[in-house]
Scaffold this motif. Structure first.
Motif, mmCIF file in Angstrom:
data_model
loop_
_atom_site.group_PDB
_atom_site.id
_atom_site.type_symbol
_atom_site.label_atom_id
_atom_site.label_comp_id
_atom_site.label_asym_id
_atom_site.label_seq_id
_atom_site.Cartn_x
_atom_site.Cartn_y
_atom_site.Cartn_z
ATOM 1 N N CYS A 204 0.832 -1.196 0.000
ATOM 2 C CA CYS A 204 0.000 0.000 0.000
ATOM 3 C C CYS A 204 0.871 1.254 0.000
ATOM 4 O O CYS A 204 1.745 1.409 0.862
ATOM 5 C CB CYS A 204 -0.861 -0.078 1.276
ATOM 6 N N ASP A 205 0.663 2.120 -0.965
ATOM 7 C CA ASP A 205 1.311 3.433 -1.010
ATOM 8 C C ASP A 205 0.842 4.267 0.196
ATOM 9 O O ASP A 205 -0.154 3.922 0.853
ATOM 10 C CB ASP A 205 0.908 4.104 -2.332
ATOM 11 N N VAL A 206 1.519 5.361 0.469
ATOM 12 C CA VAL A 206 1.145 6.188 1.625
ATOM 13 C C VAL A 206 0.511 7.518 1.186
ATOM 14 O O VAL A 206 -0.661 7.770 1.478
ATOM 15 C CB VAL A 206 2.362 6.422 2.554
ATOM 16 N N ASP A 207 1.265 8.379 0.487
ATOM 17 C CA ASP A 207 0.722 9.697 0.140
ATOM 18 C C ASP A 207 -0.485 9.576 -0.786
ATOM 19 O O ASP A 207 -0.422 8.946 -1.840
ATOM 20 C CB ASP A 207 1.798 10.559 -0.534
ATOM 21 N N GLU A 208 -1.577 10.201 -0.380
ATOM 22 C CA GLU A 208 -2.859 10.194 -1.112
ATOM 23 C C GLU A 208 -3.593 8.859 -1.003
ATOM 24 O O GLU A 208 -4.661 8.704 -1.579
ATOM 25 C CB GLU A 208 -2.698 10.584 -2.595
ATOM 26 N N VAL A 209 -3.028 7.891 -0.275
ATOM 27 C CA VAL A 209 -3.708 6.603 -0.113
ATOM 28 C C VAL A 209 -4.050 6.375 1.366
ATOM 29 O O VAL A 209 -5.215 6.158 1.707
ATOM 30 C CB VAL A 209 -2.872 5.444 -0.690
ATOM 31 N N ILE B 58 -1.858 -0.972 -4.034
ATOM 32 C CA ILE B 58 -2.716 0.220 -4.067
ATOM 33 C C ILE B 58 -1.838 1.464 -4.190
ATOM 34 O O ILE B 58 -0.903 1.643 -3.401
ATOM 35 C CB ILE B 58 -3.550 0.348 -2.774
ATOM 36 N N ASP B 59 -2.155 2.324 -5.158
ATOM 37 C CA ASP B 59 -1.345 3.531 -5.369
ATOM 38 C C ASP B 59 -2.188 4.547 -6.148
ATOM 39 O O ASP B 59 -3.153 4.182 -6.811
ATOM 40 C CB ASP B 59 -0.084 3.166 -6.172
ATOM 41 N N ASP B 60 -1.781 5.828 -6.049
ATOM 42 C CA ASP B 60 -2.507 6.861 -6.797
ATOM 43 C C ASP B 60 -1.846 7.184 -8.135
ATOM 44 O O ASP B 60 -2.422 7.932 -8.927
ATOM 45 C CB ASP B 60 -2.627 8.153 -5.964
ATOM 46 N N ILE B 61 -0.652 6.655 -8.371
ATOM 47 C CA ILE B 61 0.124 7.090 -9.530
ATOM 48 C C ILE B 61 0.223 5.993 -10.598
ATOM 49 O O ILE B 61 0.647 4.870 -10.336
ATOM 50 C CB ILE B 61 1.545 7.524 -9.084
HETATM 51 MG MG LIG Z 1 0.981 8.277 -3.492
#
Ligand SMILES: [Mg+2]
Length: 217
Positions: free
Chosen positions: A23-28, A158-161
């Motif tokens: 799991c990504d951190v920023d925005e997630v 899981i990521d936003d990018i």
């Molecule tokens: Mg991110």
């Protein structure tokens, strides 16, 4: 863990004999855009996003001029130095991950210079997000491959990018790939995350997708 990820970049990692959620951190799991906007405002600038990027969308509040890219980069670095004073958890992230962690190991994979690792580790733990973390600027696909290897268990990422999702897709093609972005303004402007990626509207949606993937395996 692996030659690919130096010890200085990760916590102790002991995966169980069960599914893995990376799991990504920023925005997630931590808000990023919204608190960075507040940080910019406090420093005399503002974010007026017309595209899916920070650089070029930051303006000086005093005279309205575009803030030079090097100044945006400098403020990003200053933000990360004190990000524990600004960033807050994304709604439902901790509760969803707590439920999922009954079935799967959770590992955070955050794209940030390892020098900020300790601050982020403390911030996550303070909010009950007490899963091991890797902080690296290396590409995410090889990192997930190094973590998961040839294990037969389901794996979700899981990521936003877009770039990160496609990096994992090419290195660990059996992964369930989920695009999740907390900030609604940027989410609306985001490029499509590419083939083979599910777009989750929020954590409840992401949790349902991951649970279905695990249960179907
Ligand atoms: Mg991110």
């Amino acid at each position: 863990m692996t030659k690919l990820i130096p010890d200085a970049e990760h916590d102790d990692l002991h995966l169980g004999d069960r599914p893995l959620i990376v799991c990504d951190v920023d925005e997630v799991v931590l808000e990023f855009v919204t608190p960075f906007e507040a940080f910019l405002t406090e420093n005399g600038h503002e974010l007026r996003p017309t595209s899916f990027r920070l650089h070029g969308n930051v303006f000086n509040r005093a005279d309205g001029s575009e803030t030079p890219g090097e100044d945006v980069s400098r403020m990003l670095e200053a933000f990360f130095e004190s990000h524990d004073e600004w960033q807050t958890p994304v709604v439902e992230a901790a509760d969803s991950l707590a439920r999922l962690s009954e079935q799967a190991d959770v590992v955070f994979l955050t794209a940030m210079p390892p020098r900020h690792r300790e601050v982020r580790r403390r911030l996550l733990s303070r909010h009950g997000l007490d899963y091991p973390m890797i902080a690296t600027e290396a590409p995410k696909g090889p990192a997930v491959l190094a973590l998961h290897g040839e294990r037969p268990h389901p794996v979700a990422f899981i990521d936003d990018i877009f770039v990160n999702l496609q990096s994992v897709r090419s290195h660990v093609p059996q992964s369930l790939l989920i695009n999740l972005m907390a900030n609604a303004t940027f989410r609306a402007m985001a490029p499509h995350p590419g083939d083979g990626v599910d777009i989750a509207t929020d954590w409840a949606h992401a949790e349902a997708l991951i649970k279905a993937h695990i249960d179907a395996s």
